[in-house]
Design an enzyme around this catalytic site. Structure first.
Site, PDB file in Angstrom:
ATOM      1  N   ASP A 179       9.605  89.354 102.196  1.00 64.83           N
ATOM      2  CA  ASP A 179       8.020  88.828 102.129  1.00 64.83           C
ATOM      3  C   ASP A 179       7.358  89.550 101.351  1.00 64.83           C
ATOM      4  O   ASP A 179       7.271  90.953 101.696  1.00 64.83           O
ATOM      5  CB  ASP A 179       7.806  88.799 103.669  1.00 64.83           C
ATOM      6  CG  ASP A 179       6.476  88.129 104.001  1.00 64.83           C
ATOM      7  OD1 ASP A 179       5.949  87.588 102.953  1.00 64.83           O
ATOM      8  OD2 ASP A 179       6.085  88.025 105.090  1.00 64.83           O
ATOM      9  N   ASP A 199       6.078  82.836  98.728  1.00 68.10           N
ATOM     10  CA  ASP A 199       6.340  84.245  98.954  1.00 68.10           C
ATOM     11  C   ASP A 199       7.189  85.143  99.771  1.00 68.10           C
ATOM     12  O   ASP A 199       7.363  85.979 100.341  1.00 68.10           O
ATOM     13  CB  ASP A 199       4.919  85.133  98.940  1.00 68.10           C
ATOM     14  CG  ASP A 199       4.399  85.089 100.543  1.00 68.10           C
ATOM     15  OD1 ASP A 199       4.664  83.915 101.222  1.00 68.10           O
ATOM     16  OD2 ASP A 199       3.573  85.809 100.986  1.00 68.10           O
ATOM     17  N   GLU A 200       8.143  84.145 100.635  1.00 70.68           N
ATOM     18  CA  GLU A 200       9.235  84.581 101.479  1.00 70.68           C
ATOM     19  C   GLU A 200      10.643  83.815 101.077  1.00 70.68           C
ATOM     20  O   GLU A 200      10.472  82.848 100.663  1.00 70.68           O
ATOM     21  CB  GLU A 200       8.961  83.929 102.713  1.00 70.68           C
ATOM     22  CG  GLU A 200       7.976  84.734 103.453  1.00 70.68           C
ATOM     23  CD  GLU A 200       7.468  84.258 104.903  1.00 70.68           C
ATOM     24  OE1 GLU A 200       8.484  83.856 105.291  1.00 70.68           O
ATOM     25  OE2 GLU A 200       6.221  84.301 105.176  1.00 70.68           O
TER      26      GLU A 200
HETATM   27 MG   LIG Z   1       3.609  87.481 102.514  1.00 76.38          MG
END
Ligand SMILES: [Mg+2]
Length: 402
Positions: free
Chosen positions: A9, A104-105
């Site tokens: 993350d 974003d993961e």
């Molecule tokens: Mg994040």
């Protein structure tokens, strides 16, 4: 062999990208999503800004009140998406099983790679360093035997951390967690659990299986497994299907208006259907892509049986996928419809084709011919008629084939 599921993350991703573009933002409270007017919702806040109580999905006006000296940046999704794709490229040099669950993961399955790279923790550390050095971005990772525990571990490790929950330690790791920290325990389930006097996973672990199922039904099964640190194993790299046709629209204003969303969805289904028919093909899978105002993006797919190129069928499938997603009560920013698994339509009109199907094929042929001659919006049908009386989805200029 132990499973090695990694959850990675990015820390305050949008803010961090902005800082690489403008280093003067480093160390300051930064809020991304500060477009003037009605669209002012925080999409990302730096850790300095979070200290003032600012969090994502909060109105920008409220954030300004909490921290007037913060730097407000409008944000540029195009840039973030490009960086995200490049980061994914790094992950893919380490494993073919990379699943981006949002911009974003990502989950990476490193099971069995010990033999090539050595112990898993060192490998993940190298991946994190590679992203840091290449992009100047901070990120955190969790390593565990399944997705659930890996995700909680990466969250626990934030910021800039790395945490591994060893095989066999899942249940003990989960025990200390407040129930509100578990992904999948939303507000309403959380409220029910706290109504029963439960606040940590450890307390949940003391309840037996049958009781949980009696009280919570299918959710009880999930709670029982979750409390023991059991979670999904599959990491699927969602490679775009070789043959597909898709359209998407970004709205000028985020909305939860169902009639409007239905209208847009119908319009997209029509565009997809028309293009697939023009190719003389049918498609087997309808995929819906939905992006919320907080940029969380969800993709759902449904089978269309042997194949279809019929607007209303594409629409119905996509709508059935969309409706449950609206229960999140977060406004919608983008809708996309894709038909994939394309194959030639020949043979579609088989001996046993129902009369109604023949009629609808004739109807589409006429429709497509009219549109070819007079333009796509010369004929509007079904729910898309709604759009005529509404403001047009103004992102349509940006609409493009996926
Ligand atoms: Mg994040």
């Amino acid at each position: 062999m132990d499973r090695h599921i990694v959850h990675i993350d990015m820390d305050a991703f949008f803010v961090s990208v902005e800082r690489t573009r403008d280093p003067s933002l480093i160390g300051k409270p930064v809020v991304v999503g500060a477009v003037e007017g009605s669209r002012g919702v925080v999409t990302s806040a730096s850790y300095e800004a979070r200290r003032y109580g600012i969090h994502s999905a909060m109105p920008v006006a409220a954030a300004r009140r909490l921290c007037p000296h913060a730097v407000f940046v409008p944000g540029s999704l195009g840039v973030y998406s490009r960086v995200s794709r490049a980061i994914r490229g790094i992950f893919e040099t380490w494993s073919p099983l990379v699943e981006m669950t949002s911009i974003d993961e990502a989950y990476i399955d490193l099971t069995g790679f010990d033999r090539c790279y050595g112990p898993v923790l060192g490998t993940v550390d190298r991946i994190l360093r590679q992203v840091r050095e290449t992009f100047g971005l901070e990120l955190s990772a969790g390593v565990a035997t399944n997705r659930l525990v890996a995700k909680i571990a990466s969250k626990t490790a934030k910021p800039s951390g790395l945490l591994r929950v060893l095989p066999g330690c899942e249940e003990a790791f989960m025990a200390t967690l407040p129930l509100g920290r578990v992904p999948g325990v939303g507000d309403s389930l959380g409220a029910r659990l706290s109504g029963l006097g439960l606040s940590t996973v450890g307390e949940l672990q003391r309840l037996d299986h049958d009781l949980l199922v009696r009280v919570f039904g299918a959710t009880g099964e999930w709670l029982y497994a979750m409390a023991r640190g059991k979670g999904g194993l599959r990491v699927e790299s969602e490679r775009p299907p070789a043959k597909s046709v898709g359209h998407s629209v970004t709205f000028s204003e985020d909305t939860v208006d169902r009639r409007f969303l239905d209208g847009v969805l119908y319009h997209l289904a029509e565009k997809v259907g028309a293009r697939v028919r023009r190719k003389g093909m049918v498609g087997k899978t309808v995929t819906l892509r939905l992006r919320y105002s907080d940029f969380k993006t969800v993709t759902r797919a449904a089978s269309a049986g042997a194949g279809t190129n019929c607007d209303s069928e594409i629409f119905e499938k996509a709508r059935a996928l969309m409706l449950p997603l609206l229960e999140r009560r977060v406004r919608v920013r983008l809708l996309g419809v894709t038909l994939s698994g394309l194959r030639p339509a020949d043979g579609q009109l088989g001996l046993f084709t129902a009369g109604s199907q023949v009629r609808s094929l004739r109807f589409y042929r006429t429709l497509d011919r009219l549109r070819e001659k007079y333009g796509f919006s010369s004929v509007r049908k079904g729910r898309a008629i709604w759009l005529e009386n509404w403001r047009r989805p103004s992102g349509e200029a940006r609409q493009k084939a996926v």
